[in-house]
Design a protein around this motif. Structure first.
Motif, PDB file in Angstrom:
ATOM      1  N   TYR A   1      -6.726   2.037  -0.584  1.00  0.00           N
ATOM      2  CA  TYR A   1      -6.731   0.642  -0.115  1.00  0.00           C
ATOM      3  C   TYR A   1      -7.982   0.325   0.713  1.00  0.00           C
ATOM      4  O   TYR A   1      -8.562  -0.752   0.588  1.00  0.00           O
ATOM      5  CB  TYR A   1      -5.467   0.394   0.703  1.00  0.00           C
ATOM      6  CG  TYR A   1      -5.464  -0.909   1.465  1.00  0.00           C
ATOM      7  CD1 TYR A   1      -5.544  -2.127   0.787  1.00  0.00           C
ATOM      8  CD2 TYR A   1      -5.385  -0.922   2.852  1.00  0.00           C
ATOM      9  CE1 TYR A   1      -5.544  -3.326   1.490  1.00  0.00           C
ATOM     10  CE2 TYR A   1      -5.385  -2.118   3.556  1.00  0.00           C
ATOM     11  CZ  TYR A   1      -5.473  -3.317   2.869  1.00  0.00           C
ATOM     12  OH  TYR A   1      -5.481  -4.497   3.564  1.00  0.00           O
ATOM     13  N   PHE A   2      -8.400   1.299   1.520  1.00  0.00           N
ATOM     14  CA  PHE A   2      -9.515   0.991   2.422  1.00  0.00           C
ATOM     15  C   PHE A   2     -10.852   0.902   1.686  1.00  0.00           C
ATOM     16  O   PHE A   2     -11.815   0.387   2.222  1.00  0.00           O
ATOM     17  CB  PHE A   2      -9.549   2.003   3.579  1.00  0.00           C
ATOM     18  CG  PHE A   2      -8.305   1.897   4.405  1.00  0.00           C
ATOM     19  CD1 PHE A   2      -8.112   0.811   5.246  1.00  0.00           C
ATOM     20  CD2 PHE A   2      -7.285   2.831   4.276  1.00  0.00           C
ATOM     21  CE1 PHE A   2      -6.931   0.661   5.973  1.00  0.00           C
ATOM     22  CE2 PHE A   2      -6.101   2.698   5.000  1.00  0.00           C
ATOM     23  CZ  PHE A   2      -5.930   1.618   5.846  1.00  0.00           C
TER      24      PHE A   2
ATOM     25  N   ARG B   1      -4.843   5.369  10.483  1.00  0.00           N
ATOM     26  CA  ARG B   1      -5.896   5.118   9.493  1.00  0.00           C
ATOM     27  C   ARG B   1      -6.125   3.597   9.363  1.00  0.00           C
ATOM     28  O   ARG B   1      -7.249   3.138   9.161  1.00  0.00           O
ATOM     29  CB  ARG B   1      -5.453   5.738   8.156  1.00  0.00           C
ATOM     30  CG  ARG B   1      -6.366   5.473   7.001  1.00  0.00           C
ATOM     31  CD  ARG B   1      -7.141   6.702   6.535  1.00  0.00           C
ATOM     32  NE  ARG B   1      -8.316   6.306   5.772  1.00  0.00           N
ATOM     33  CZ  ARG B   1      -8.354   6.183   4.452  1.00  0.00           C
ATOM     34  NH1 ARG B   1      -7.298   6.475   3.728  1.00  0.00           N
ATOM     35  NH2 ARG B   1      -9.462   5.776   3.851  1.00  0.00           N
TER      36      ARG B   1
ATOM     37  N   GLY C   1       7.339   1.680  -0.359  1.00  0.00           N
ATOM     38  CA  GLY C   1       6.603   0.711  -1.169  1.00  0.00           C
ATOM     39  C   GLY C   1       7.365   0.326  -2.428  1.00  0.00           C
ATOM     40  O   GLY C   1       7.413  -0.853  -2.807  1.00  0.00           O
TER      41      GLY C   1
ATOM     42  N   GLY D   1       5.383   5.165  -2.628  1.00  0.00           N
ATOM     43  CA  GLY D   1       6.483   6.074  -2.273  1.00  0.00           C
ATOM     44  C   GLY D   1       7.786   5.295  -2.200  1.00  0.00           C
ATOM     45  O   GLY D   1       7.898   4.192  -2.762  1.00  0.00           O
ATOM     46  N   ILE D   2       8.766   5.837  -1.492  1.00  0.00           N
ATOM     47  CA  ILE D   2      10.071   5.167  -1.408  1.00  0.00           C
ATOM     48  C   ILE D   2       9.906   3.772  -0.811  1.00  0.00           C
ATOM     49  O   ILE D   2      10.353   2.772  -1.388  1.00  0.00           O
ATOM     50  CB  ILE D   2      11.057   5.969  -0.526  1.00  0.00           C
ATOM     51  CG1 ILE D   2      11.389   7.300  -1.183  1.00  0.00           C
ATOM     52  CG2 ILE D   2      12.334   5.159  -0.268  1.00  0.00           C
ATOM     53  CD1 ILE D   2      12.278   8.207  -0.342  1.00  0.00           C
TER      54      ILE D   2
ATOM     55  N   CYS E   1       7.963  12.340  -3.098  1.00  0.00           N
ATOM     56  CA  CYS E   1       9.100  12.778  -3.926  1.00  0.00           C
ATOM     57  C   CYS E   1       8.649  13.167  -5.339  1.00  0.00           C
ATOM     58  O   CYS E   1       9.467  13.622  -6.150  1.00  0.00           O
ATOM     59  CB  CYS E   1      10.152  11.674  -4.037  1.00  0.00           C
ATOM     60  SG  CYS E   1      10.715  11.046  -2.452  1.00  0.00           S
TER      61      CYS E   1
ATOM     62  N   ASN F   1      14.173  11.035   6.619  1.00  0.00           N
ATOM     63  CA  ASN F   1      14.701  11.576   5.376  1.00  0.00           C
ATOM     64  C   ASN F   1      14.638  10.481   4.325  1.00  0.00           C
ATOM     65  O   ASN F   1      14.499   9.297   4.657  1.00  0.00           O
ATOM     66  CB  ASN F   1      16.147  12.026   5.565  1.00  0.00           C
ATOM     67  CG  ASN F   1      16.216  13.388   6.229  1.00  0.00           C
ATOM     68  OD1 ASN F   1      15.380  14.254   5.967  1.00  0.00           O
ATOM     69  ND2 ASN F   1      17.186  13.560   7.090  1.00  0.00           N
ATOM     70  N   MET F   2      14.805  10.894   3.060  1.00  0.00           N
ATOM     71  CA  MET F   2      14.685   9.899   1.992  1.00  0.00           C
ATOM     72  C   MET F   2      15.654   8.738   2.179  1.00  0.00           C
ATOM     73  O   MET F   2      15.287   7.580   1.985  1.00  0.00           O
ATOM     74  CB  MET F   2      14.959  10.556   0.634  1.00  0.00           C
ATOM     75  CG  MET F   2      13.841  11.449   0.164  1.00  0.00           C
ATOM     76  SD  MET F   2      14.195  12.097  -1.475  1.00  0.00           S
ATOM     77  CE  MET F   2      15.257  13.450  -1.078  1.00  0.00           C
ATOM     78  N   ASP F   3      16.898   9.043   2.532  1.00  0.00           N
ATOM     79  CA  ASP F   3      17.870   7.952   2.632  1.00  0.00           C
ATOM     80  C   ASP F   3      17.492   6.957   3.723  1.00  0.00           C
ATOM     81  O   ASP F   3      17.672   5.743   3.566  1.00  0.00           O
ATOM     82  CB  ASP F   3      19.300   8.486   2.825  1.00  0.00           C
ATOM     83  CG  ASP F   3      19.493   9.256   4.117  1.00  0.00           C
ATOM     84  OD1 ASP F   3      18.523   9.867   4.604  1.00  0.00           O
ATOM     85  OD2 ASP F   3      20.623   9.250   4.643  1.00  0.00           O
TER      86      ASP F   3
ATOM     87  N   LEU G   1      15.743  17.290  -1.382  1.00  0.00           N
ATOM     88  CA  LEU G   1      17.196  17.279  -1.568  1.00  0.00           C
ATOM     89  C   LEU G   1      17.745  15.972  -1.041  1.00  0.00           C
ATOM     90  O   LEU G   1      17.577  15.668   0.143  1.00  0.00           O
ATOM     91  CB  LEU G   1      17.830  18.437  -0.790  1.00  0.00           C
ATOM     92  CG  LEU G   1      17.598  19.860  -1.324  1.00  0.00           C
ATOM     93  CD1 LEU G   1      17.931  19.957  -2.812  1.00  0.00           C
ATOM     94  CD2 LEU G   1      16.224  20.383  -1.044  1.00  0.00           C
TER      95      LEU G   1
ATOM     96  N   ILE H   1       0.860  -1.178   0.000  1.00  0.00           N
ATOM     97  CA  ILE H   1       0.000   0.000   0.000  1.00  0.00           C
ATOM     98  C   ILE H   1       0.897   1.228   0.000  1.00  0.00           C
ATOM     99  O   ILE H   1       1.587   1.503   0.987  1.00  0.00           O
ATOM    100  CB  ILE H   1      -0.944   0.041   1.235  1.00  0.00           C
ATOM    101  CG1 ILE H   1      -1.597  -1.324   1.482  1.00  0.00           C
ATOM    102  CG2 ILE H   1      -1.960   1.158   1.094  1.00  0.00           C
ATOM    103  CD1 ILE H   1      -2.278  -1.935   0.280  1.00  0.00           C
ATOM    104  N   GLY H   2       0.901   1.947  -1.131  1.00  0.00           N
ATOM    105  CA  GLY H   2       1.702   3.160  -1.246  1.00  0.00           C
ATOM    106  C   GLY H   2       2.885   2.985  -2.173  1.00  0.00           C
ATOM    107  O   GLY H   2       3.675   2.055  -2.004  1.00  0.00           O
TER     108      GLY H   2
ATOM    109  N   LEU I   1       4.870   7.425   7.596  1.00  0.00           N
ATOM    110  CA  LEU I   1       3.553   7.560   8.219  1.00  0.00           C
ATOM    111  C   LEU I   1       3.183   6.319   9.023  1.00  0.00           C
ATOM    112  O   LEU I   1       2.514   6.402  10.045  1.00  0.00           O
ATOM    113  CB  LEU I   1       2.489   7.796   7.138  1.00  0.00           C
ATOM    114  CG  LEU I   1       2.660   9.091   6.340  1.00  0.00           C
ATOM    115  CD1 LEU I   1       1.728   9.107   5.133  1.00  0.00           C
ATOM    116  CD2 LEU I   1       2.394  10.304   7.219  1.00  0.00           C
TER     117      LEU I   1
ATOM    118  N   GLY J   1       6.897  19.776  -2.104  1.00  0.00           N
ATOM    119  CA  GLY J   1       8.037  20.444  -1.475  1.00  0.00           C
ATOM    120  C   GLY J   1       9.366  19.940  -2.012  1.00  0.00           C
ATOM    121  O   GLY J   1       9.494  18.777  -2.410  1.00  0.00           O
TER     122      GLY J   1
ATOM    123  N   THR K   1      -6.453   4.518  -6.199  1.00  0.00           N
ATOM    124  CA  THR K   1      -7.239   3.526  -5.465  1.00  0.00           C
ATOM    125  C   THR K   1      -6.873   3.590  -3.991  1.00  0.00           C
ATOM    126  O   THR K   1      -5.718   3.327  -3.629  1.00  0.00           O
ATOM    127  CB  THR K   1      -6.938   2.099  -5.996  1.00  0.00           C
ATOM    128  OG1 THR K   1      -7.073   2.110  -7.419  1.00  0.00           O
ATOM    129  CG2 THR K   1      -7.876   1.076  -5.392  1.00  0.00           C
TER     130      THR K   1
END
Ligand code: FAD
Length: 379
Positions: free
Chosen positions: A218-219, A239, A15, A12-13, A42, A352-354, A60, A9-10, A345, A57, A216
């Motif tokens: 998930y819930f 959630r 997932g 982003g980085i 991102c 941070n991303m790393d 970096l 689910i998701g 979350l 946002g 979509t």
């Protein structure tokens, strides 16, 4: 409904990394993403002025982790980008983090070297050995003058709380430089992906074993996808347990309103990011994306960031009350079998991303140790 080895689910980085790892050991992966795009926070795109902008946002990339740097280099070329931030304070523009120039400009000091800067800090900082909140943490590092000008109101705008109402941990690691270094980060690797972040994620997810279902929630479809080997959830932890809200309180998050403007000029400001730590404006900073990668365009796009209570959850609010509530959610999460809570979350923690990259592939390694030698290793 067909069987899925791995349900994520998701996109982003967290997932995307897990999807790539599992796809490479032959697992069928389905990612369910509620937004109409991949790449999570991102995500970037070319706007109406022909400029690559980030929807959520400026992002970096910076890391000291060799393994993360090697991993991301498999999916994009990167160009070096040493990020700098300046702040408008009263009528002056000064570097952030605080360095010798910041103190000289703001207080007409005549500091010329590291020794003198250390002396200045020593003279002005408050003697608090164990700070009990954010205000004391800043006072113990830089003293009341810098606290007032740079930290007090900025923190209020960002968190809707004064530093005294936040954990010491939120502010105790604020970087303070005793030299002229005006880079925002001091990590070994500081770079931006050549084709942008969205392209980086397209490359991570480009595998025949990975399917992505966009737009979509998930819930809304949960009951159609119960036949999975493992579930990785990267959305807000509260959630997931919404059905238990009568038992568990809701966690607090801060959100951001990104207000974009086109300016009919080559440039609007001298730097990619200008912070506004004072109360004279409501926004926290203005980003001018054209500076990143020295982009060319007749006009320019600026984005003002207003931190707000309601909206997409971006930042967990670190205070004892939320930490206590999170502990209860975590206890619930730990009881589930083959369900993993990954990322910012789901762990109610700013990454941070790393860190997000590393957590995801470390989790994969921990779960799949036995098959470790068979996947395309990042290191
Ligand atoms: P996310 O990127 O949030 O991905 C989670 C995904 O799950 C989202 O796409 C979401 O839509 C999806 N989702 C959630 N719930 C559901 C659901 N019910 N159904 C389907 N999909 C769902 N880090 C840096 O290193 N450098 C920076 O400069 C930087 N700048 C930042 C600026 C801002 C404003 C913010 C908010 C963060 C910044 N970060 C930065 C942090 C970076 O964004 C995170 O490290 C990264 O996004 C974490 O990835 P993630 O996969 O945990 O979460």
């Amino acid at each position: 409904m067909k069987d899925i080895d791995i349900l994520i689910i998701g996109a982003g980085i967290s997932g995307s990394v897990l999807a790539e790892r599992y796809a490479n050991i032959g697992k069928k992966v389905l990612i369910i993403e509620k937004r109409n795009h991949i790449a999570g926070n991102c995500y970037d795109y070319i706007d109406e002025n022909g400029i690559l902008v980030s929807k959520y946002g400026a992002h970096l990339f910076h890391t000291n982790e060799e393994s993360v740097w090697k991993y991301v280099n498999q999916f994009s070329e990167w160009y070096p980008w040493e990020h700098k931030v300046v702040a408008r304070v009263d009528t002056k523009t000064v570097p952030i983090p605080v360095n010798i120039t910041t103190v000289n400009e703001l207080f007409d000091a005549k500091i010329t070297n590291e020794e003198e800067m250390k002396e200045w800090l020593e003279k002005h900082r408050s003697p608090i050995a164990t700070p009990s909140n954010g205000e004391e943490a800043v006072l113990s590092r830089v003293g009341p003058h810098l606290y007032e000008k740079m930290f007090k109101h900025y923190t209020k705008k960002q968190w809707d709380k004064y530093p005294s109402e936040l954990d010491a941990s939120v502010l105790e690691r604020i970087p303070v430089r005793t030299n002229y270094d005006d880079r925002y980060f001091s990590d070994v690797y500081q770079a931006l992906p050549k084709g942008g972040y969205t392209q980086l994620f397209e490359n991570i997810l480009n595998h025949p074993n990975i399917e992505v279902l966009l737009e979509t929630d998930y819930f809304d479809v949960k009951d159609d996808f119960t036949n999975y080997g493992k579930l990785f959830y990267t959305g807000p932890v509260d959630r997931f347990f919404a059905f238990k809200h009568s038992l568990l309180e809701k966690l607090e998050y801060r959100s951001i309103n990104f207000v974009s403007e086109t300016i009919d000029a080559e440039f609007y400001q001298e730097n990619s990011v200008v912070n506004y730590p004072g109360m004279e404006v409501d926004f926290t900073r203005i980003i001018e994306y054209k500076h990143f990668g020295n982009q060319k365009s007749e006009k320019t796009t600026i984005v003002k960031e207003f931190t707000v209570d309601e909206g997409e959850p971006y930042y967990p609010v670190p205070n004892p009350r939320n930490q206590e509530i999170y502990t209860k959610y975590k206890a619930e999460a730990d009881q589930l079998v083959d369900v993993y809570f990954v990322g910012r979350l789901a762990n109610y923690k700013y990454f941070n991303m790393d860190q997000a990259f590393k957590n995801a592939f470390d989790l994969f390694d921990a779960l799949e140790k036995t098959t470790k030698s068979t996947y395309k290793t990042a290191v």
